[in-house]
Design a protein around this motif. Structure first.
Motif, PDB file in Angstrom:
ATOM      1  N   LYS A 187      10.724   7.045   8.451  1.00  0.00           N
ATOM      2  CA  LYS A 187      12.085   7.300   8.932  1.00  0.00           C
ATOM      3  C   LYS A 187      12.764   6.002   9.360  1.00  0.00           C
ATOM      4  O   LYS A 187      13.911   5.733   8.974  1.00  0.00           O
ATOM      5  N   ALA A 188      12.081   5.184  10.151  1.00  0.00           N
ATOM      6  CA  ALA A 188      12.672   3.941  10.660  1.00  0.00           C
ATOM      7  C   ALA A 188      13.060   3.001   9.527  1.00  0.00           C
ATOM      8  O   ALA A 188      14.154   2.415   9.540  1.00  0.00           O
ATOM      9  N   LEU A 189      12.185   2.851   8.523  1.00  0.00           N
ATOM     10  CA  LEU A 189      12.507   1.961   7.407  1.00  0.00           C
ATOM     11  C   LEU A 189      13.682   2.506   6.606  1.00  0.00           C
ATOM     12  O   LEU A 189      14.560   1.743   6.197  1.00  0.00           O
ATOM     13  N   ARG A 190      13.713   3.816   6.391  1.00  0.00           N
ATOM     14  CA  ARG A 190      14.825   4.412   5.651  1.00  0.00           C
ATOM     15  C   ARG A 190      16.142   4.201   6.392  1.00  0.00           C
ATOM     16  O   ARG A 190      17.154   3.850   5.782  1.00  0.00           O
ATOM     17  N   LEU A 191      16.150   4.389   7.687  1.00  0.00           N
ATOM     18  CA  LEU A 191      17.370   4.164   8.459  1.00  0.00           C
ATOM     19  C   LEU A 191      17.798   2.702   8.390  1.00  0.00           C
ATOM     20  O   LEU A 191      18.993   2.409   8.258  1.00  0.00           O
ATOM     21  N   ASP A 192      16.850   1.785   8.460  1.00  0.00           N
ATOM     22  CA  ASP A 192      17.186   0.363   8.308  1.00  0.00           C
ATOM     23  C   ASP A 192      17.803   0.097   6.939  1.00  0.00           C
ATOM     24  O   ASP A 192      18.775  -0.650   6.816  1.00  0.00           O
ATOM     25  N   ALA A 193      17.232   0.705   5.909  1.00  0.00           N
ATOM     26  CA  ALA A 193      17.772   0.528   4.556  1.00  0.00           C
ATOM     27  C   ALA A 193      19.199   1.054   4.470  1.00  0.00           C
ATOM     28  O   ALA A 193      20.062   0.429   3.843  1.00  0.00           O
ATOM     29  N   LEU A 194      19.458   2.180   5.099  1.00  0.00           N
ATOM     30  CA  LEU A 194      20.789   2.781   5.038  1.00  0.00           C
ATOM     31  C   LEU A 194      21.812   2.027   5.871  1.00  0.00           C
ATOM     32  O   LEU A 194      23.015   2.197   5.685  1.00  0.00           O
ATOM     33  N   ARG A 195      21.352   1.164   6.766  1.00  0.00           N
ATOM     34  CA  ARG A 195      22.248   0.313   7.564  1.00  0.00           C
ATOM     35  C   ARG A 195      22.542  -1.017   6.863  1.00  0.00           C
ATOM     36  O   ARG A 195      23.408  -1.769   7.295  1.00  0.00           O
TER      37      ARG A 195
ATOM     38  N   ARG B  63       0.836  -1.195   0.000  1.00  0.00           N
ATOM     39  CA  ARG B  63       0.000   0.000   0.000  1.00  0.00           C
ATOM     40  C   ARG B  63       0.872   1.247   0.000  1.00  0.00           C
ATOM     41  O   ARG B  63       2.073   1.188   0.288  1.00  0.00           O
ATOM     42  N   ALA B  64       0.234   2.372  -0.307  1.00  0.00           N
ATOM     43  CA  ALA B  64       0.913   3.662  -0.222  1.00  0.00           C
ATOM     44  C   ALA B  64       1.009   4.085   1.240  1.00  0.00           C
ATOM     45  O   ALA B  64       0.144   3.754   2.050  1.00  0.00           O
ATOM     46  N   VAL B  65       2.070   4.810   1.562  1.00  0.00           N
ATOM     47  CA  VAL B  65       2.193   5.337   2.919  1.00  0.00           C
ATOM     48  C   VAL B  65       1.110   6.390   3.148  1.00  0.00           C
ATOM     49  O   VAL B  65       0.568   6.968   2.203  1.00  0.00           O
ATOM     50  N   ARG B  66       0.817   6.601   4.409  1.00  0.00           N
ATOM     51  CA  ARG B  66      -0.095   7.669   4.804  1.00  0.00           C
ATOM     52  C   ARG B  66       0.747   8.819   5.360  1.00  0.00           C
ATOM     53  O   ARG B  66       1.832   8.610   5.904  1.00  0.00           O
ATOM     54  N   GLY B  67       0.244  10.011   5.231  1.00  0.00           N
ATOM     55  CA  GLY B  67       0.999  11.188   5.625  1.00  0.00           C
ATOM     56  C   GLY B  67       1.405  11.234   7.085  1.00  0.00           C
ATOM     57  O   GLY B  67       2.412  11.858   7.435  1.00  0.00           O
ATOM     58  N   ASP B  68       0.657  10.558   7.949  1.00  0.00           N
ATOM     59  CA  ASP B  68       0.974  10.590   9.378  1.00  0.00           C
ATOM     60  C   ASP B  68       1.950   9.485   9.796  1.00  0.00           C
ATOM     61  O   ASP B  68       2.256   9.352  10.978  1.00  0.00           O
ATOM     62  N   GLU B  69       2.468   8.716   8.847  1.00  0.00           N
ATOM     63  CA  GLU B  69       3.351   7.591   9.172  1.00  0.00           C
ATOM     64  C   GLU B  69       4.835   7.966   9.062  1.00  0.00           C
ATOM     65  O   GLU B  69       5.670   7.134   8.755  1.00  0.00           O
ATOM     66  N   TRP B  70       5.150   9.199   9.384  1.00  0.00           N
ATOM     67  CA  TRP B  70       6.523   9.668   9.197  1.00  0.00           C
ATOM     68  C   TRP B  70       7.533   8.908  10.048  1.00  0.00           C
ATOM     69  O   TRP B  70       8.669   8.691   9.627  1.00  0.00           O
ATOM     70  N   GLU B  71       7.141   8.477  11.238  1.00  0.00           N
ATOM     71  CA  GLU B  71       8.087   7.753  12.093  1.00  0.00           C
ATOM     72  C   GLU B  71       8.448   6.398  11.473  1.00  0.00           C
ATOM     73  O   GLU B  71       9.606   5.978  11.520  1.00  0.00           O
ATOM     74  N   GLN B  72       7.456   5.723  10.864  1.00  0.00           N
ATOM     75  CA  GLN B  72       7.733   4.453  10.187  1.00  0.00           C
ATOM     76  C   GLN B  72       8.557   4.672   8.912  1.00  0.00           C
ATOM     77  O   GLN B  72       9.423   3.868   8.588  1.00  0.00           O
TER      78      GLN B  72
END
Length: 188
Positions: free
Chosen positions: A19-27, A8-17
Motif C-alpha cells: 500500500k505505501a509503495l503504491r501511494l508513493d507511486a501515485l504521488r 524479490r516477489a512480495v510476500r502475502g503479509d506485506e500488504w502495508e508496504q
C-alpha cells in the motif's frame, strides 16, 4: 547503484508496504501518465483490499509483484505481471487471443531512475512469467501513455515492440495508450 538492492516477489503479509509503495507511486509527478488509478481512489480502499492485493501478487500463477528492497528494508521500485489466460476477457472486454502476461504498476523512485533498477525488476518479472508451465506465457504486454516518452524509450530499449494498437484511456477520451509486446524468448 542498483546492485545494493534485493529483487524479490512480495510476500502475502506485506500488504502495508504494498500500500505505501503504491501511494508513493501515485504521488509521483509522472503518475498522471503512468497509472490509471488515482491517489484518492487508492486511499479510499480498506485494509482488506490491500491484504487481498498483496496475497494475490505473492503466490499462485495469476499475478506476481516484484519489488526492489534496499538494505535498510525500504522498497524503492516495483513491477507486477498479471497473467491473462487465452480465451478470457481482458480489462477492455476483448477476448485474449493467447496466453500472456500484462505488466502493470511499474514504478521506481526518482532517485533510482537511470540506475538499472527497472531492468532488474523486469528481468525478475519476465523470468517468472516465462517460467510458468502449461499453459506457457507466449508474450508479455503493457500499455504506455502516448505522452510518457521516458517509459516508452525504456520499454523499447528493453525489447518491447509497439504492436500498432492504440487504446483510449476511457470511453471517448482523447488521450490514448500504446500497446507494447514482448514475445517469450525475446531479448533486450
Amino acid at each position: 547503484m542498483s546492485d545494493d538492492f534485493v529483487i524479490r516477489a512480495v510476500r502475502g503479509d506485506e500488504w502495508e508496504q504494498v500500500k505505501a509503495l503504491r501511494l508513493d507511486a501515485l504521488r509521483d509527478p509522472a503518475a498522471a501518465v503512468a497509472f490509471l488509478e488515482t491517489e484518492e481512489r487508492a486511499l479510499a480502499q480498506d485494509d482488506a483490499y490491500w491484504q487481498q492485493r498483496a496475497a494475490g501478487a505473492a503466490e499462485g500463477r495469476g499475478a506476481r509483484q516484484f519489488i526492489a528492497e534496499a538494505g535498510d528494508g525500504r522498497w524503492v521500485g516495483s513491477v507486477t505481471v498479471l497473467i491473462e489466460a487465452q480465451g478470457a476477457t481482458d480489462f477492455f472486454g476483448d477476448t485474449v487471443e493467447q496466453q500472456q502476461g500484462h505488466a502493470v504498476g511499474v514504478f521506481v523512485r526518482p532517485e533510482q531512475r537511470g540506475s538499472g533498477l527497472v531492468e532488474r525488476l523486469f528481468d525478475a518479472a519476465l523470468e517468472w512469467a516465462w517460467s510458468l508451465d502449461e499453459p506457457v506465457t507466449e508474450r508479455v504486454r503493457l500499455f504506455v501513455h502516448e505522452d510518457n516518452a521516458r517509459a516508452e524509450a525504456f520499454y523499447r530499449r528493453y525489447g518491447f515492440e509497439a504492436s500498432g494498437v492504440l487504446v483510449p484511456l476511457e470511453s471517448g477520451a482523447k488521450e490514448r495508450e500504446y500497446v507494447f509486446v514482448r514475445p517469450a524468448g525475446g531479448t533486450p
